[in-house]
Design a protein around this motif. Sequence first.
Motif, PDB file in Angstrom:
ATOM      1  N   UNK A 106       0.794  -1.218   0.012  1.00 57.42           N
ATOM      2  CA  UNK A 106       0.014   0.019   0.121  1.00 57.42           C
ATOM      3  C   UNK A 106       0.778   1.262   0.122  1.00 57.42           C
ATOM      4  N   UNK A 108      -0.269   4.227   0.165  1.00 57.49           N
ATOM      5  CA  UNK A 108      -1.038   5.624   0.888  1.00 57.49           C
ATOM      6  C   UNK A 108      -1.087   5.494   2.329  1.00 57.49           C
ATOM      7  N   UNK A 110      -2.638   5.921   6.005  1.00 59.04           N
ATOM      8  CA  UNK A 110      -4.112   5.546   5.931  1.00 59.04           C
ATOM      9  C   UNK A 110      -4.851   6.909   6.342  1.00 59.04           C
ATOM     10  N   UNK A 112      -4.871   9.758   4.662  1.00 54.17           N
ATOM     11  CA  UNK A 112      -5.027  10.460   3.565  1.00 54.17           C
ATOM     12  C   UNK A 112      -6.496  10.582   3.038  1.00 54.17           C
ATOM     13  N   UNK A 212      12.505  -4.008  11.461  1.00 55.46           N
ATOM     14  CA  UNK A 212      11.809  -5.013  12.314  1.00 55.46           C
ATOM     15  C   UNK A 212      11.407  -4.372  13.650  1.00 55.46           C
ATOM     16  N   UNK A 215       9.916   2.073  15.278  1.00 56.40           N
ATOM     17  CA  UNK A 215       8.692   2.674  15.394  1.00 56.40           C
ATOM     18  C   UNK A 215       8.384   4.138  15.383  1.00 56.40           C
ATOM     19  N   UNK A 218       6.743   5.844   9.483  1.00 57.44           N
ATOM     20  CA  UNK A 218       6.396   4.648   8.431  1.00 57.44           C
ATOM     21  C   UNK A 218       6.466   5.488   7.229  1.00 57.44           C
ATOM     22  N   UNK A 249       4.265   6.080  15.508  1.00 61.18           N
ATOM     23  CA  UNK A 249       3.233   6.301  16.780  1.00 61.18           C
ATOM     24  C   UNK A 249       3.395   4.576  17.240  1.00 61.18           C
ATOM     25  N   UNK A 250       4.531   4.104  17.552  1.00 61.26           N
ATOM     26  CA  UNK A 250       4.796   2.862  18.418  1.00 61.26           C
ATOM     27  C   UNK A 250       4.554   1.714  17.668  1.00 61.26           C
ATOM     28  N   UNK A 251       4.260   1.820  16.189  1.00 62.00           N
ATOM     29  CA  UNK A 251       4.061   0.720  15.534  1.00 62.00           C
ATOM     30  C   UNK A 251       5.005   0.552  14.262  1.00 62.00           C
ATOM     31  N   UNK A 252       5.681  -0.682  14.240  1.00 62.30           N
ATOM     32  CA  UNK A 252       6.550  -0.919  13.042  1.00 62.30           C
ATOM     33  C   UNK A 252       5.980  -0.725  11.566  1.00 62.30           C
ATOM     34  N   UNK A 254       5.102  -2.196   9.070  1.00 60.78           N
ATOM     35  CA  UNK A 254       5.052  -3.704   8.545  1.00 60.78           C
ATOM     36  C   UNK A 254       4.699  -3.590   6.896  1.00 60.78           C
ATOM     37  N   UNK A 257       8.388  -2.986   5.482  1.00 55.24           N
ATOM     38  CA  UNK A 257       9.108  -4.336   5.878  1.00 55.24           C
ATOM     39  C   UNK A 257       8.604  -5.553   4.965  1.00 55.24           C
TER      40      UNK A 257
ATOM     41  N   UNK B 130      -5.141  -2.267   8.874  1.00 54.81           N
ATOM     42  CA  UNK B 130      -4.283  -1.395   8.129  1.00 54.81           C
ATOM     43  C   UNK B 130      -3.071  -0.949   9.041  1.00 54.81           C
ATOM     44  N   UNK B 166      -2.511  -3.080  22.703  1.00 52.59           N
ATOM     45  CA  UNK B 166      -1.316  -3.360  23.884  1.00 52.59           C
ATOM     46  C   UNK B 166      -1.895  -3.735  25.039  1.00 52.59           C
ATOM     47  N   UNK B 258       4.346  -9.084   7.072  1.00 54.99           N
ATOM     48  CA  UNK B 258       4.410  -7.711   7.842  1.00 54.99           C
ATOM     49  C   UNK B 258       3.720  -7.837   9.287  1.00 54.99           C
ATOM     50  N   UNK B 262       4.850  -7.154  13.162  1.00 57.25           N
ATOM     51  CA  UNK B 262       4.165  -6.129  13.701  1.00 57.25           C
ATOM     52  C   UNK B 262       3.834  -6.942  15.273  1.00 57.25           C
ATOM     53  N   UNK B 265       6.707  -7.524  17.450  1.00 59.46           N
ATOM     54  CA  UNK B 265       7.102  -6.223  18.130  1.00 59.46           C
ATOM     55  C   UNK B 265       6.229  -6.007  19.165  1.00 59.46           C
ATOM     56  N   UNK B 266       4.809  -5.882  19.102  1.00 59.01           N
ATOM     57  CA  UNK B 266       4.135  -5.692  19.990  1.00 59.01           C
ATOM     58  C   UNK B 266       4.172  -6.533  21.271  1.00 59.01           C
ATOM     59  N   UNK B 269       7.486  -6.038  23.559  1.00 55.80           N
ATOM     60  CA  UNK B 269       7.409  -4.976  24.442  1.00 55.80           C
ATOM     61  C   UNK B 269       6.640  -5.542  25.697  1.00 55.80           C
ATOM     62  N   UNK B 284       6.365   2.054  25.033  1.00 51.09           N
ATOM     63  CA  UNK B 284       7.200   3.071  24.154  1.00 51.09           C
ATOM     64  C   UNK B 284       7.125   4.428  24.712  1.00 51.09           C
ATOM     65  N   UNK B 287       3.791   7.480  23.248  1.00 52.40           N
ATOM     66  CA  UNK B 287       2.385   7.298  22.844  1.00 52.40           C
ATOM     67  C   UNK B 287       1.531   6.647  24.055  1.00 52.40           C
TER      68      UNK B 287
END
Lengths: 297, 297
Positions: A106, A108, A110, A112, A212, A215, A218, A249-252, A254, A257, B130, B166, B258, B262, B265-266, B269, B284, B287
């Motif tokens: 993707x 874009x 999210x 947008x 990996x 965070x 993106x 925001x604390x998320x990889x 993905x 990746x 997403x 989380x 992917x 993720x 990684x979650x 932590x 983290x 946030x």
Amino acid sequence: MFKVPVHQVAGHQAIGGKLGPLVDDDGRFYKPLQSGERGSTEKAFYTSFSSNTSIPEDIRRFFPVFHGTQVLEASDGSGPCPHLVLQDIVSGHLSPSIMDIKMGANTWPPQSPEDYITRCLEKDRETTSINLGFRIEGFHIYRSEESDLWKPEKQFIKSFSAQDVRLVLKKFVSSNASPDLDLNPDCAFASIVYGGSTGILAQLRELKAWFEVQTIYRFYSCSVLMMHGKGGSGAAVKLVDFAHVVDGEGVIDHNFLGGLCSLIEFISKATQDEYPNKTCLKDSENNRSSSDNCTCE
Amino acid sequence: MFKVPVHQVAGHQAIGGKLGPLVDDDGRFYKPLQSGERGSTEKAFYTSFSSNTSIPEDIRRFFPVFHGTQVLEASDGSGPCPHLVLQDIVSGHLSPSIMDIKMGANTWPPQSPEDYITRCLEKDRETTSINLGFRIEGFHIYRSEESDLWKPEKQFIKSFSAQDVRLVLKKFVSSNASPDLDLNPDCAFASIVYGGSTGILAQLRELKAWFEVQTIYRFYSCSVLMMHGKGGSGAAVKLVDFAHVVDGEGVIDHNFLGGLCSLIEFISKATQDEYPNKTCLKDSENNRSSSDNCTCE
């Protein structure tokens, strides 16, 4: 002093009075700040990234060095315009072969606007993005003769299938790369460009290890630039195009990746590192015809 | 002989005269073949997978054992109906806590009809799919008292934010899991369930290593089932729901992979493995509010 870059393979180009980036003789790349949010997003990314002390030095080298912004005459003659001043990442290479690969299934962010997502999604589905997790956006390849450059049209590249991508990844490291997709690549530089401890695969795996865990960002619609010089020398990976980077925001990431893992797997099949009994590419068992097998022994 | 499974946390359930899976006392799980393509796809997957000799044994253990199909009376009283006969993966657990996590940012196979893609994409964007590359689809958690089970409504789970995910991943390994999202989990079982050489993280990393190279299948809309028994014993990971598996065609499942990265990684932590100075979760940096920090020391 300012010139049109000769090694640009994707994006807006300063040709025929259009707005595009310029380079100078000191190895700097001047990218016009895009209008609206894109420009401010890209500038904000470079500013944040260049001052973020949590980015490992080994990772920093994959990004162009940022030298701030500078107002200069736009290439389209529209007058003074703010430009990002970046390292010209190809300035050290003689006759570089370059490939721009847009990462992620993707493209874009999210958050947008709906019409933007619709347009991107359409392109992601029409190209290989959704299928492969990446798409080739542009490339040029020097062949044995320095002056002999293969640089296909955008429309040709956009229509690539997974099988075409495999073939072009082989042609990228061949001395006989040609527009004829039926002509087998010789993969002369496969082991030196993709393989080894400093080759492109090793560099992509370093990037992967960072993605990996990181965070912070993106990287939507960002590109991996792969390049190498004459004879396969100086193989390098860079990340470019950060007009759609958002806060992690604390998320990889993905999405990036997943595409990176897919690209690594695609290239792995083209190197002798993974297949010591072949100097070139081992085709996956059931999805290639014998006609496009690599000819090298 | 046939009973309604008591530990089902997502999907169609054989409650109130509806069609759903049944179990027997011999550890078998009977899943009604879904109508149309879904049923045939899932049956074809199990048939292909169980006879595919290129699946490593270490990976095979993440999938329910397949015992063929059998016609039996449907749970909704509609008469004889073909069922997949599978291993009942929770039959060995006493008071199992279970979480069903639907994997991938995109839950739709690219070849699906347009209206199906539109519906899936809407759900992928409304839920965390997403954003996180996965979404929690259902769960139940036993607390210190065996009889005290927390099993929230679907609607509640669908509205989860990244922060809720989380928190629930911490509650999943706590003896004081409660519906009150403001009540801090004690993470009493975090190290035994998630950590160690046989914990859920180690199992997910084994799966990840396989997904980095396997190009046989692409697992759209498939779930990772995480479970553990009383006191955090018998932590296990299984993959379930293969009604939307498609041929990998030589491309890795970057979408599943992917999401898996993720999820890893979650969870990382939340384990002391990654943060030896904490027995629970290191938030983290920027946030999380202090109010939902883990209370364990």
